[in-house]
Scaffold this active site. Structure first.
Site, PDB file in Angstrom:
ATOM      1  N   LYS A  52     -13.579   6.777 -31.115  1.00 52.96           N
ATOM      2  CA  LYS A  52     -12.607   7.695 -30.510  1.00 52.96           C
ATOM      3  C   LYS A  52     -12.011   7.066 -29.248  1.00 52.96           C
ATOM      4  O   LYS A  52     -10.796   7.137 -29.005  1.00 52.96           O
ATOM      5  CB  LYS A  52     -13.274   9.041 -30.183  1.00 52.96           C
ATOM      6  N   GLN A  96     -19.764  15.663 -28.516  1.00 57.09           N
ATOM      7  CA  GLN A  96     -20.164  15.090 -29.797  1.00 57.09           C
ATOM      8  C   GLN A  96     -21.401  15.814 -30.342  1.00 57.09           C
ATOM      9  O   GLN A  96     -22.387  16.001 -29.621  1.00 57.09           O
ATOM     10  CB  GLN A  96     -20.439  13.586 -29.633  1.00 57.09           C
ATOM     11  N   ASP A 119     -11.342  19.618 -30.361  1.00 57.15           N
ATOM     12  CA  ASP A 119     -12.057  19.576 -31.649  1.00 57.15           C
ATOM     13  C   ASP A 119     -11.721  20.824 -32.480  1.00 57.15           C
ATOM     14  O   ASP A 119     -11.998  20.870 -33.677  1.00 57.15           O
ATOM     15  CB  ASP A 119     -13.580  19.564 -31.406  1.00 57.15           C
TER      16      ASP A 119
HETATM   17  N1  GUN Z   1     -20.018  15.340 -35.256  1.00 54.34           N
HETATM   18  C1  GUN Z   1     -19.608  15.104 -36.524  1.00 54.34           C
HETATM   19  N2  GUN Z   1     -18.275  15.335 -36.625  1.00 54.34           N
HETATM   20  C2  GUN Z   1     -17.846  15.725 -35.408  1.00 54.34           C
HETATM   21  C3  GUN Z   1     -16.583  16.102 -34.880  1.00 54.34           C
HETATM   22  O1  GUN Z   1     -15.543  16.124 -35.567  1.00 54.34           O
HETATM   23  N3  GUN Z   1     -16.572  16.444 -33.569  1.00 54.34           N
HETATM   24  C4  GUN Z   1     -17.684  16.437 -32.810  1.00 54.34           C
HETATM   25  N4  GUN Z   1     -17.572  16.812 -31.540  1.00 54.34           N
HETATM   26  N5  GUN Z   1     -18.867  16.092 -33.257  1.00 54.34           N
HETATM   27  C5  GUN Z   1     -18.953  15.738 -34.546  1.00 54.34           C
END
Ligand code: GUN
Length: 291
Positions: A52, A96, A119
């Site tokens: 990211k 996350q 998100d």
């Molecule tokens: N863990 C697995 N997929 C995601 C996601 O799209 N966002 C976040 N914050 N954590 C994750």
């Protein structure tokens, strides 16, 4: 069979975002800033967050990482969220997942300011999605909708079967594809662990979305000839023959299903890169909403 190339489409959208950032800078606007919160040292989470951050750099966003040890208390993490909510420099942030067991993920998500929830996990954003009110769509479903749109895949009147009812993929996809929009207007069936006669249902699917979290679960005998298959799964399968020690597999048995369907997303290089693009699109939106 045609591959739905998520890498190619994500590069295209990243170029579009980078151009927008160029315009923002030329107009003396504020450069979009995404922050990520990472708790503990789960290798997969570290990889996702690093990816990211790399993508932010590619499009000219500012990114920052807030790392905490796995033993951080829920109260301390809530304080960190409060700080990010109130920092005007930060347009959007993600926490996350998964979080350590002693921290309630739901409590943390609910503490995020919905205006910074890029998100799209906050109940306010999920509620807006349900009602068709503009807001932040969850990043993976947003990315999948972009793939469908940019490959001109016809969805109206089609039977769409979704495997998996998670809050972040299956359930939102069922809402987005049944809305009266384009893409949308599908007849959606949402399958889950209690679904009976699963193959009878999946064989009816014009569009099959696998988000079940089981490696190579979907086999060719479950897929209608000519179906469109979207594989959301991503699993690390130990493989001593590779440099990393693992291979990536999806929820779909690619080798056999790809021979039967009309379109399919590969793993890696399908939905994965589009999740990050969904996040970048939301962050751009968050930064614009503030001006
Ligand atoms: N863990 C697995 N997929 C995601 C996601 O799209 N966002 C976040 N914050 N954590 C994750």
């Amino acid at each position: 069979m045609e591959l739905i190339d998520g890498k190619k489409i994500s590069d295209l959208i990243k170029d579009e975002i980078a151009k927008e950032v160029g315009k923002i800078i030329a107009a003396n606007g504020k450069v979009p800033h995404l922050a990520a919160v990472l708790v503990g040292d789960d290798p997969a989470s570290q990889t996702y967050v690093a990816s990211k951050e790399r993508s932010c750099k590619e499009v000219g966003f500012i990114s920052s990482l807030y790392k905490y040890h796995a033993g951080i208390s829920e109260a301390e993490l809530l304080k960190a969220i409060d700080f990010l909510n109130n920092d005007d420099e930060i347009d959007g942030f993600i926490v996350q997942l998964p979080l350590p067991k002693h921290i309630s993920g739901q409590k943390i998500i609910e503490a995020i300011d919905p205006k910074k929830d890029v998100d799209g996990f906050h109940p306010v954003n999920l509620g807006n999605m349900l009602l068709g009110i503009p807001g932040f769509l969850p990043a993976t479903p947003y990315g999948i909708m972009q793939l469908i749109e940019r490959y001109n895949i016809e969805t109206e009147g089609k039977n769409c079967v979704i495997l998996g009812r998670s809050n972040i993929v299956g359930t939102p996809m069922s809402v987005l594809l049944s809305r009266n929009t384009n893409p949308g207007n599908c007849t959606v069936t949402l399958c889950h662990s209690k679904t009976q006669n699963l193959s009878d249902i999946t064989l009816q699917a014009d569009i099959l979305i696998a988000a079940i979290g089981k490696p190579e679960f979907v086999t060719a005998d479950m897929v209608k000839k000519g179906a469109i298959v979207i594989d959301v799964g991503i699993h690390r399968i130990p493989d001593a023959g590779t440099k990393s020690g693992f291979r990536l597999k999806g929820d779909v048995k690619f080798d056999e299903v790809s021979k039967k369907c009309s379109f399919i997303t590969p793993v890696p290089g399908g939905v994965g890169p589009m999740t990050i693009v969904g996040l970048l699109m939301n962050t751009l939106k968050a930064s614009k909403n503030k001006v």
